[in-house]
Write a protein that holds these residues in place. Structure first.
Motif, mmCIF file in Angstrom:
data_model
loop_
_atom_site.group_PDB
_atom_site.id
_atom_site.type_symbol
_atom_site.label_atom_id
_atom_site.label_comp_id
_atom_site.label_asym_id
_atom_site.label_seq_id
_atom_site.Cartn_x
_atom_site.Cartn_y
_atom_site.Cartn_z
ATOM 1 N N LYS A 1 42.479 -13.172 34.520
ATOM 2 C CA LYS A 1 43.914 -12.207 34.130
ATOM 3 C C LYS A 1 44.820 -12.585 35.190
ATOM 4 C CE LYS A 1 43.145 -10.107 30.063
ATOM 5 N NZ LYS A 1 42.731 -8.745 30.119
ATOM 6 N N ALA A 2 45.929 -12.905 34.951
ATOM 7 C CA ALA A 2 47.097 -13.215 35.929
ATOM 8 C C ALA A 2 46.698 -14.109 36.815
ATOM 9 C CB ALA A 2 47.509 -11.762 36.505
ATOM 10 N N GLY A 3 45.775 -15.050 36.461
ATOM 11 C CA GLY A 3 45.580 -16.074 37.618
ATOM 12 C C GLY A 3 44.507 -15.571 38.529
ATOM 13 N N ARG A 4 43.850 -14.461 38.248
ATOM 14 C CA ARG A 4 42.687 -13.849 39.186
ATOM 15 C C ARG A 4 41.574 -14.154 38.474
ATOM 16 N NH1 ARG A 4 43.557 -13.703 44.261
ATOM 17 N NH2 ARG A 4 42.420 -11.998 44.687
ATOM 18 N N SER A 5 40.607 -14.815 38.835
ATOM 19 C CA SER A 5 39.052 -15.030 38.013
ATOM 20 C C SER A 5 38.250 -13.797 38.405
ATOM 21 C CB SER A 5 38.645 -16.334 38.466
ATOM 22 O OG SER A 5 38.042 -16.217 39.996
ATOM 23 N N ALA A 6 37.195 -13.760 37.757
ATOM 24 C CA ALA A 6 36.243 -12.851 37.891
ATOM 25 C C ALA A 6 35.438 -12.799 39.229
ATOM 26 C CB ALA A 6 35.103 -12.980 36.692
ATOM 27 N N PHE A 7 35.553 -13.781 39.787
ATOM 28 C CA PHE A 7 34.840 -14.058 41.311
ATOM 29 C C PHE A 7 36.084 -13.582 42.171
ATOM 30 C CE2 PHE A 7 31.975 -17.761 39.957
ATOM 31 C CZ PHE A 7 30.927 -17.037 40.044
ATOM 32 N N ASP A 8 37.404 -13.661 41.903
ATOM 33 C CA ASP A 8 38.352 -13.278 42.606
ATOM 34 C C ASP A 8 38.069 -11.584 42.649
ATOM 35 O OD1 ASP A 8 39.541 -15.821 43.259
ATOM 36 O OD2 ASP A 8 40.621 -15.590 41.642
ATOM 37 N N GLY A 9 37.895 -11.071 41.610
ATOM 38 C CA GLY A 9 37.905 -9.768 41.441
ATOM 39 C C GLY A 9 36.789 -9.078 42.231
ATOM 40 N N LEU A 10 35.497 -9.787 42.163
ATOM 41 C CA LEU A 10 34.502 -9.404 42.936
ATOM 42 C C LEU A 10 34.553 -9.597 44.406
ATOM 43 C CD1 LEU A 10 31.382 -8.512 42.359
ATOM 44 C CD2 LEU A 10 30.852 -10.997 42.631
ATOM 45 N N ALA A 11 35.267 -10.525 44.601
ATOM 46 C CA ALA A 11 35.658 -10.902 46.132
ATOM 47 C C ALA A 11 36.461 -9.539 46.729
ATOM 48 C CB ALA A 11 36.200 -12.032 46.296
ATOM 49 N N ALA A 12 37.314 -9.139 45.971
ATOM 50 C CA ALA A 12 38.068 -7.865 46.348
ATOM 51 C C ALA A 12 37.360 -6.728 46.887
ATOM 52 C CB ALA A 12 39.176 -7.375 45.300
ATOM 53 N N PHE A 13 35.952 -6.697 46.649
ATOM 54 C CA PHE A 13 35.173 -5.439 47.074
ATOM 55 C C PHE A 13 34.260 -5.843 48.427
ATOM 56 C CE2 PHE A 13 36.120 -5.135 42.382
ATOM 57 C CZ PHE A 13 36.815 -3.909 42.543
ATOM 58 N N GLN A 14 34.280 -7.009 48.668
ATOM 59 C CA GLN A 14 33.469 -7.763 49.661
ATOM 60 C C GLN A 14 34.099 -7.466 51.156
ATOM 61 O OE1 GLN A 14 31.487 -11.496 49.254
ATOM 62 N NE2 GLN A 14 29.684 -10.860 50.213
ATOM 63 N N LEU A 15 33.450 -6.994 52.107
ATOM 64 C CA LEU A 15 34.120 -6.854 53.388
ATOM 65 C C LEU A 15 33.685 -8.126 54.259
ATOM 66 C CD1 LEU A 15 32.567 -3.133 54.242
ATOM 67 C CD2 LEU A 15 34.855 -3.815 53.581
ATOM 68 N N GLY A 16 34.916 -8.431 54.684
ATOM 69 C CA GLY A 16 34.910 -9.679 55.370
ATOM 70 C C GLY A 16 35.123 -9.584 57.012
ATOM 71 N N CYS A 17 35.898 -10.443 57.392
ATOM 72 C CA CYS A 17 35.947 -10.447 58.979
ATOM 73 C C CYS A 17 36.911 -9.473 59.564
ATOM 74 C CB CYS A 17 36.630 -11.838 59.272
ATOM 75 S SG CYS A 17 35.594 -13.250 59.072
ATOM 76 N N ALA A 18 37.481 -8.775 58.657
ATOM 77 C CA ALA A 18 38.530 -7.521 59.285
ATOM 78 C C ALA A 18 37.628 -6.252 59.293
ATOM 79 C CB ALA A 18 39.429 -7.222 58.219
ATOM 80 N N ALA A 19 36.267 -6.185 58.742
ATOM 81 C CA ALA A 19 35.269 -5.331 58.894
ATOM 82 C C ALA A 19 34.416 -5.300 60.334
ATOM 83 C CB ALA A 19 34.438 -5.104 57.896
ATOM 84 N N PRO A 20 33.673 -4.162 60.609
ATOM 85 C CA PRO A 20 32.946 -4.208 61.866
ATOM 86 C C PRO A 20 31.820 -5.208 61.430
ATOM 87 C CG PRO A 20 33.595 -2.006 61.473
ATOM 88 C CD PRO A 20 33.964 -2.988 60.280
ATOM 89 N N ALA A 21 31.148 -6.063 62.529
ATOM 90 C CA ALA A 21 30.173 -7.119 62.307
ATOM 91 C C ALA A 21 29.006 -6.567 61.452
ATOM 92 C CB ALA A 21 29.512 -7.598 63.606
ATOM 93 N N GLU A 22 28.599 -5.472 61.568
ATOM 94 C CA GLU A 22 27.477 -4.824 60.818
ATOM 95 C C GLU A 22 27.870 -4.513 59.270
ATOM 96 O OE1 GLU A 22 29.501 -1.032 62.618
ATOM 97 O OE2 GLU A 22 28.828 -3.145 63.136
ATOM 98 N N GLN A 23 29.159 -4.373 58.951
ATOM 99 C CA GLN A 23 29.539 -4.098 57.647
ATOM 100 C C GLN A 23 29.846 -5.406 56.649
ATOM 101 O OE1 GLN A 23 30.653 -0.762 56.137
ATOM 102 N NE2 GLN A 23 29.095 -0.210 57.251
ATOM 103 N N ARG A 24 29.781 -6.501 57.435
ATOM 104 C CA ARG A 24 30.530 -7.738 57.042
ATOM 105 C C ARG A 24 29.463 -8.161 55.701
ATOM 106 N NH1 ARG A 24 32.247 -10.536 62.595
ATOM 107 N NH2 ARG A 24 34.073 -9.120 62.803
ATOM 108 N N GLY A 25 29.851 -8.573 54.713
ATOM 109 C CA GLY A 25 28.951 -9.102 53.658
ATOM 110 C C GLY A 25 28.578 -8.014 52.588
ATOM 111 N N GLY A 26 28.883 -6.494 52.960
ATOM 112 C CA GLY A 26 28.562 -5.664 52.139
ATOM 113 C C GLY A 26 29.704 -5.384 51.234
ATOM 114 N N PHE A 27 29.480 -4.669 50.068
ATOM 115 C CA PHE A 27 30.460 -4.374 49.014
ATOM 116 C C PHE A 27 30.883 -2.961 49.168
ATOM 117 C CE2 PHE A 27 28.880 -8.149 47.808
ATOM 118 C CZ PHE A 27 29.791 -8.859 46.837
ATOM 119 N N VAL A 28 32.103 -2.616 49.073
ATOM 120 C CA VAL A 28 32.621 -1.184 48.968
ATOM 121 C C VAL A 28 32.586 -0.910 47.274
ATOM 122 C CG1 VAL A 28 34.032 -1.360 50.980
ATOM 123 C CG2 VAL A 28 35.100 -2.008 48.701
#
Length: 434
Positions: free
Chosen positions: A183-210
């Motif tokens: 939708k609006a150029g954002r795929s289902a995978f893009d939507g999922l990625a929005a909830f996954q913690l990346g490099c801005a998160a503390p190391a122990e949180q990275r890869g987890g999902f909010v």
């Protein structure tokens, strides 16, 4: 998600799944058999053909879908009445609600939800022969995708990791590329990625999902159930998990080079990053993921652990899932309420199958027989548990106490305060759109 029971979770709330429009009252403790927020016994009668004897109001479609998926994978041919019950719950527009008592009446669109629809689609794909219903379900999911590529529990609300992950599972089950559903150029995978913690998160949180990002932009904490459920989608999986890929190596943690702090987790790294996070959390929790509620001591989260194990196996890391699978085999009897909870029993069966364990002797329990006994006599049983015969359904008709395996919604403010984690744990007791 107002549907904790469906995922079999045990935590709090699914209320946020419906957005932040209202704060539902705390419901009674899961498994007590009381109606949401009332303290009174549920009144909904259990229809013929449905697995489980508890009130189906909040988890009827969820538990039926999981049961049919798990039994089909065990080479059990379900009764026609069981399949007809699920297909009869589908609304004219293709979506499913948690439950509708009168299937002859038109659906209230506000009661349809992405979770019920996603697992129903996966069940019908597994059963085969229901392409029209599957296609309608997929069209409903596509029509109700948010502009950011995500899905909400009920349409019209902000998306969440659990609902988005389940929708991706359904697309993959139906052989539809999530990258092409947008939708609006954002795929289902893009939507999922929005909830996954990346490099801005503390190391122990990275890869987890909010569950959901904090509305005020403050850092959110990874949530066990959100991470467990979304990990299956991140790894490119669906129910039942049948992946035979294995790396025999520890999953690769997210690498964060200089300047990567503000970037999302790349799609190619999503599954491995989630697996690395889950592996660390399982080790820290003593082979299980943990639920922490305000004012309460940390407690094991059965549903999160089960979904995390499914995601690890799908991602090619059965060794890292083995401890969680062992723990579920040892402790799962409490989650299934002695085998009377259909959703929890079906989820354990799916885990046993994915991990290539004997489902007829999982922690000393014949899960196929146990689940079969909670529903109508099957047409045939040629799978791992031949003892799950047509007569089994007449032997264990115990009340599953609502089979809601989840805690009731705490409310938006509280959920946000604890990082949205509570919301997903309780995913079954959904209810109507807030």
């Amino acid at each position: 998600m107002l549907t904790a029971a469906r995922l079999g979770a045990a935590a709090l709330a699914a209320a946020l799944l419906t957005g932040a429009a209202a704060v539902p009252a705390l419901a009674d403790t899961p498994g007590t058999g009381t109606a949401p927020g009332t303290g009174t016994a549920p009144s909904a009668a259990v229809p013929e053909g449905l697995y489980g004897k508890g009130d189906p109001t909040y988890d009827g479609v969820w538990r039926q879908s999981l049961a049919l998926t798990a039994l089909t994978a065990a080479q059990v041919t379900p009764a026609d009445s069981a399949v007809a019950w699920l297909t009869g719950q589908q609304c004219a527009d293709g979506g499913w609600p948690s439950y509708r008592a009168d299937a002859s009446a038109a659906c209230d669109a506000a009661t349809e939800d992405s979770n019920a629809t996603a697992v129903a689609v996966q069940a019908l794909v597994a059963l085969g022969g229901h392409q029209e219903a599957v296609d309608k379900g997929l069209q409903w999911l596509k029509a109700n995708q948010n502009a950011d590529g995500s899905w909400a529990y009920n349409p019209g609300n902000p998306g969440d990791a659990n609902s988005t992950g389940l929708a991706v599972n359904a697309l993959l089950a139906a052989k539809t590329d999530p990258a092409g559903v947008a939708k609006a150029g954002r795929s289902a995978f893009d939507g999922l990625a929005a909830f996954q913690l990346g490099c801005a998160a503390p190391a122990e949180q990275r890869g987890g999902f909010v569950y959901q990002p904090s509305p005020d932009g403050t850092p959110a904490q990874a949530n066990g159930l959100a991470s467990g459920q979304a990990s299956l989608a991140a790894a490119g999986g669906r129910l039942p998990v049948t992946s035979t890929n294995r790396t025999d190596a520890a999953p690769k943690a997210l690498v964060c080079p200089d300047g990567a702090a503000g970037t999302a987790v790349p799609r190619a790294d999503s599954g491995e990053a989630a697996a690395a996070y889950l592996t660390a959390q399982l080790a820290a929790g003593g082979r299980h993921l943990t639920l922490t509620l305000p004012g309460a001591a940390p407690a094991p989260d059965y549903a999160a652990t089960a979904w995390g194990a499914l995601g690890l196996v799908q991602g090619g890391h059965p060794q890292q899932a083995a401890g969680a699978v062992d723990w579920l085999a040892e402790e799962g009897g409490g989650w299934t309420k002695g085998g009377t909870d259909a959703a929890a029993t079906a989820t354990l069966l799916l885990v046993a199958q994915a991990a290539q364990r004997d489902p007829a002797a999982f922690g000393g329990t014949d899960l196929v027989k146990q689940l079969t006994a909670l529903g109508p006599a099957p047409k045939a049983s040629g799978g791992a548990s031949a003892s799950a015969s047509a007569g089994a359904s007449a032997t264990a008709k115990k009340d599953e106490g609502g089979s809601l395996n989840k805690y009731w919604p705490l409310g938006i403010g509280l959920l946000i305060g604890i990082g949205g984690g509570l919301v997903l744990s309780l995913q079954r007791k959904r209810g109507a759109k807030l």
